[in-house]
Design a protein around this motif. Structure first.
Motif, PDB file in Angstrom:
ATOM      1  N   VAL A 171      -1.947  -7.933 -47.872  1.00  0.00           N
ATOM      2  CA  VAL A 171      -0.374  -7.664 -47.574  1.00  0.00           C
ATOM      3  C   VAL A 171       0.267  -9.024 -47.791  1.00  0.00           C
ATOM      4  O   VAL A 171      -0.260  -9.852 -47.334  1.00  0.00           O
ATOM      5  CB  VAL A 171       0.016  -7.212 -46.340  1.00  0.00           C
ATOM      6  N   THR A 172       1.329  -9.163 -48.856  1.00  0.00           N
ATOM      7  CA  THR A 172       1.933 -10.326 -49.511  1.00  0.00           C
ATOM      8  C   THR A 172       3.078 -10.399 -48.882  1.00  0.00           C
ATOM      9  O   THR A 172       3.830 -11.438 -48.822  1.00  0.00           O
ATOM     10  CB  THR A 172       1.641 -10.525 -50.795  1.00  0.00           C
ATOM     11  N   ALA A 202       5.694  -2.569 -47.594  1.00  0.00           N
ATOM     12  CA  ALA A 202       4.774  -3.678 -47.507  1.00  0.00           C
ATOM     13  C   ALA A 202       4.356  -3.874 -48.862  1.00  0.00           C
ATOM     14  O   ALA A 202       3.728  -2.943 -49.520  1.00  0.00           O
ATOM     15  CB  ALA A 202       3.663  -3.123 -46.458  1.00  0.00           C
ATOM     16  N   ALA A 203       4.504  -4.939 -49.384  1.00  0.00           N
ATOM     17  CA  ALA A 203       3.922  -5.335 -50.669  1.00  0.00           C
ATOM     18  C   ALA A 203       2.554  -5.854 -50.723  1.00  0.00           C
ATOM     19  O   ALA A 203       2.228  -6.528 -49.774  1.00  0.00           O
ATOM     20  CB  ALA A 203       4.759  -6.598 -51.338  1.00  0.00           C
ATOM     21  N   ALA A 231       6.484   3.289 -43.608  1.00  0.00           N
ATOM     22  CA  ALA A 231       6.513   2.142 -44.597  1.00  0.00           C
ATOM     23  C   ALA A 231       5.799   2.572 -45.641  1.00  0.00           C
ATOM     24  O   ALA A 231       4.869   3.353 -45.701  1.00  0.00           O
ATOM     25  CB  ALA A 231       5.932   0.785 -43.746  1.00  0.00           C
ATOM     26  N   ASP A 232       6.370   2.267 -46.698  1.00  0.00           N
ATOM     27  CA  ASP A 232       5.379   2.432 -48.131  1.00  0.00           C
ATOM     28  C   ASP A 232       5.117   1.313 -48.390  1.00  0.00           C
ATOM     29  O   ASP A 232       5.353   0.404 -48.309  1.00  0.00           O
ATOM     30  CB  ASP A 232       6.469   2.910 -49.274  1.00  0.00           C
ATOM     31  N   PHE A 233       3.665   1.302 -48.961  1.00  0.00           N
ATOM     32  CA  PHE A 233       2.907   0.277 -49.490  1.00  0.00           C
ATOM     33  C   PHE A 233       3.471   0.156 -51.044  1.00  0.00           C
ATOM     34  O   PHE A 233       2.863   1.270 -51.690  1.00  0.00           O
ATOM     35  CB  PHE A 233       1.502   0.475 -49.089  1.00  0.00           C
ATOM     36  N   VAL A 234       3.364  -0.969 -51.599  1.00  0.00           N
ATOM     37  CA  VAL A 234       4.090  -0.995 -52.796  1.00  0.00           C
ATOM     38  C   VAL A 234       3.028  -1.950 -53.622  1.00  0.00           C
ATOM     39  O   VAL A 234       2.727  -2.876 -52.895  1.00  0.00           O
ATOM     40  CB  VAL A 234       5.413  -1.190 -53.137  1.00  0.00           C
ATOM     41  N   GLY A 235       2.897  -1.804 -55.111  1.00  0.00           N
ATOM     42  CA  GLY A 235       1.893  -2.797 -55.674  1.00  0.00           C
ATOM     43  C   GLY A 235       2.914  -3.886 -56.361  1.00  0.00           C
ATOM     44  O   GLY A 235       4.083  -3.860 -56.225  1.00  0.00           O
ATOM     45  N   TYR A 236       2.113  -4.467 -57.115  1.00  0.00           N
ATOM     46  CA  TYR A 236       2.621  -5.778 -57.771  1.00  0.00           C
ATOM     47  C   TYR A 236       3.382  -5.639 -58.883  1.00  0.00           C
ATOM     48  O   TYR A 236       4.016  -6.700 -59.779  1.00  0.00           O
ATOM     49  CB  TYR A 236       1.502  -6.696 -57.928  1.00  0.00           C
ATOM     50  N   VAL A 283       1.811   2.924 -53.577  1.00  0.00           N
ATOM     51  CA  VAL A 283       0.399   3.472 -53.443  1.00  0.00           C
ATOM     52  C   VAL A 283      -0.134   3.893 -51.872  1.00  0.00           C
ATOM     53  O   VAL A 283      -1.298   4.507 -51.980  1.00  0.00           O
ATOM     54  CB  VAL A 283      -0.681   1.860 -53.657  1.00  0.00           C
ATOM     55  N   TYR A 284       0.672   3.919 -51.130  1.00  0.00           N
ATOM     56  CA  TYR A 284       0.610   4.598 -49.974  1.00  0.00           C
ATOM     57  C   TYR A 284       1.985   4.873 -49.356  1.00  0.00           C
ATOM     58  O   TYR A 284       2.994   4.218 -49.138  1.00  0.00           O
ATOM     59  CB  TYR A 284      -0.381   3.733 -48.844  1.00  0.00           C
ATOM     60  N   ARG A 285       2.119   6.270 -48.574  1.00  0.00           N
ATOM     61  CA  ARG A 285       3.309   6.607 -48.467  1.00  0.00           C
ATOM     62  C   ARG A 285       3.316   6.707 -46.805  1.00  0.00           C
ATOM     63  O   ARG A 285       2.346   7.357 -46.276  1.00  0.00           O
ATOM     64  CB  ARG A 285       3.817   7.970 -48.983  1.00  0.00           C
ATOM     65  N   SER A 286       4.299   6.197 -46.075  1.00  0.00           N
ATOM     66  CA  SER A 286       4.950   6.720 -44.764  1.00  0.00           C
ATOM     67  C   SER A 286       3.574   6.205 -43.770  1.00  0.00           C
ATOM     68  O   SER A 286       2.987   6.787 -42.712  1.00  0.00           O
ATOM     69  CB  SER A 286       4.858   8.205 -44.495  1.00  0.00           C
TER      70      SER A 286
END
Ligand SMILES: Cc1ncc(COP(=O)(O)O)c(C=O)c1O
Length: 415
Positions: free
Chosen positions: A288-289, A300-301, A335-340, A348-351
């Motif tokens: 997580v960055t 979350a990036a 939270a959504d996990f989002v890519g670079y 790349v992952y939802r909720s």
């Protein structure tokens, strides 16, 4: 393995090989391969695995398949070269696909297995055979069959028109070529019932074109469910069949059909598992960055992307584990996990709801198929891949790519 040991292991892999990093769980892969093969061979002793290289051509995986006695299923000259480099004999390489390259000729000359996809491709293959009349060749055909699947597939030669019959006649009227086998592959049809249907139709086809002696092989392509985790299974909203279920419904009838023939005349039965064998046995560690909130929405990036994780990560939430390695931990909701990648749709992952901190390690499971092989050099080069054995040993399978790896094929203006 305790939670703390998992954290320590992830920390040491990321420190040594960088983040993100794929982990191939080789011993579990081998165990799954063996149970798949055992179930199908028990129903038909001349069953063989032809591993779909395109799904994951990491050399270590393909070497394991070779050591377990599997064939290589390739769909381009590039993959054919990979298989040859790994020492596969031509007789144990199946060359499929709609865009075979010039090395098809070498493969046919060396007695390799080939399944032709169109009449145009057949014309090219047959003219090569005619130009080299002192040699004999074997050609198989990919049959485009209708098992009631929801789409009209573009692959193979249409068995509902005269095209398939024409193809058979063309091969049989060429003096130095024999029709060796029949192939099909049906996508999006993983149920046991659909496998029973594809088997039945292929047997009817075989009886029609090989009324006296069976073909050398029948290849049913791929598309069985592997052993899958509950998170993945829930996406399919059905009871996931076991390898034994497929064997009972689709492979046993094949044996019945050919039982009366002496063993040497019974055809080899291939399937071409890819995701069936791979998916569950590769995971990806990422970091997580940043965590931010924008107008009430939490993001979350991560230092990975949908390209590392494959299309499957956009179809549904992959099995996920957060290893707390950073701080301060925050409590996130939806939270959504989002890519670079700078792409809005790189989610790349939802909720996700739970605790998370910058620096935490996020582990995605089920990323063995169509992931590392489909990663473009978009924004970042590809990450490393390591093998983990069940005794905990870690070894490098692919080093991290550098920017030089990406740029080296471009031509620069001379200075
Ligand atoms: C001809 C062929 N064989 C095998 C496979 C591998 O299928 P799976 O990933 O479902 O195992 C594919 C996938 O598209 C294919 O087109």
């Amino acid at each position: 393995m305790t939670e703390q040991n998992k954290i320590n292991e992830a920390r040491s892999i990321l420190a040594k090989y960088g983040s993100p990093c794929y982990i191939f769980h080789s011993d579990e892969y081998i165990e799954n391969y063996r149970s798949h093969e055992k179930a199908l061979k028990a129903a038909y002793p001349k069953y063989e695995v032809a591993y779909s290289f395109k799904t994951n051509y990491a050399p270590r995986i393909c070497e394991i398949v070779k050591s377990l006695g599997g064939y290589a299923e390739v769909v381009s000259d590039m993959e054919y070269c990979f298989a040859k480099k790994l020492g596969y004999e031509n007789s144990r390489i199946i060359y499929n696909g709609p865009i075979k390259g010039p090395l098809l000729a070498e493969h046919m000359y060396a007695g390799g297995i080939v399944n032709i996809d169109s009449l145009d491709e057949l014309d090219r293959a047959l003219s090569y055979c005619r130009e080299n009349p002192d040699h004999t060749y074997k050609i198989g055909l990919r049959a485009n069959i209708d098992i009631g699947q929801p789409i009209i597939s573009r692959f193979g030669i249409d068995t509902s028109s005269s095209d398939f019959e024409d193809a058979v006649q063309k091969i049989r009227s060429c003096g130095n070529v024999t029709l060796s086998g029949l192939h099909c592959h049906i996508s999006k049809s993983r149920t046991v019932e659909s496998w029973a249907r594809r088997m039945k139709i292929m047997l009817e086809l075989a009886d029609r074109y090989f009324p006296d002696n069976p073909p050398e092989y029948i290849d049913l392509g791929s598309g069985m469910f592997g052993v899958i985790e509950p998170e993945v299974a829930s996406f399919f909203k059905m009871e996931i069949p076991s390898y034994e279920d497929y064997a009972r419904a689709a492979i046993a009838p094949f044996y019945e059909h050919y039982r009366s023939f002496p063993e040497e005349k019974q055809p080899i039965l291939f399937t071409e598992p890819g995701t069936t064998l791979d998916n569950r046995y590769v995971s990806l560690l990422s970091t997580v960055t940043a965590i931010k909130e924008v107008r009430g929405k939490t993001f979350a990036a991560l230092d990975t992307s949908k390209f590392n994780l494959g299309k499957i990560s956009t179809d549904f939430n992959l099995p996920l584990k957060v290893l707390p390695m950073g701080r301060p931990e925050k409590q996130l909701k939806d939270a959504d996990f989002v890519g670079y990648t700078c792409l809005e749709y790189d989610v790349v992952y939802r909720s996700y709801s739970g605790s998370l901190a910058v620096g935490d390690c996020v582990v995605f499971g089920n990323v063995g198929g169509y992931t590392n092989v489909q990663k473009p050099p978009f924004i970042l080069p590809q990450c490393a891949m390591v093998e983990k054995k069940s005794d905990g040993t870690i070894s490098l399978m692919k080093r991290t790519e550098t920017w030089q790896d990406v740029m080296e094929t471009y031509i620069y203006e001379e200075e």
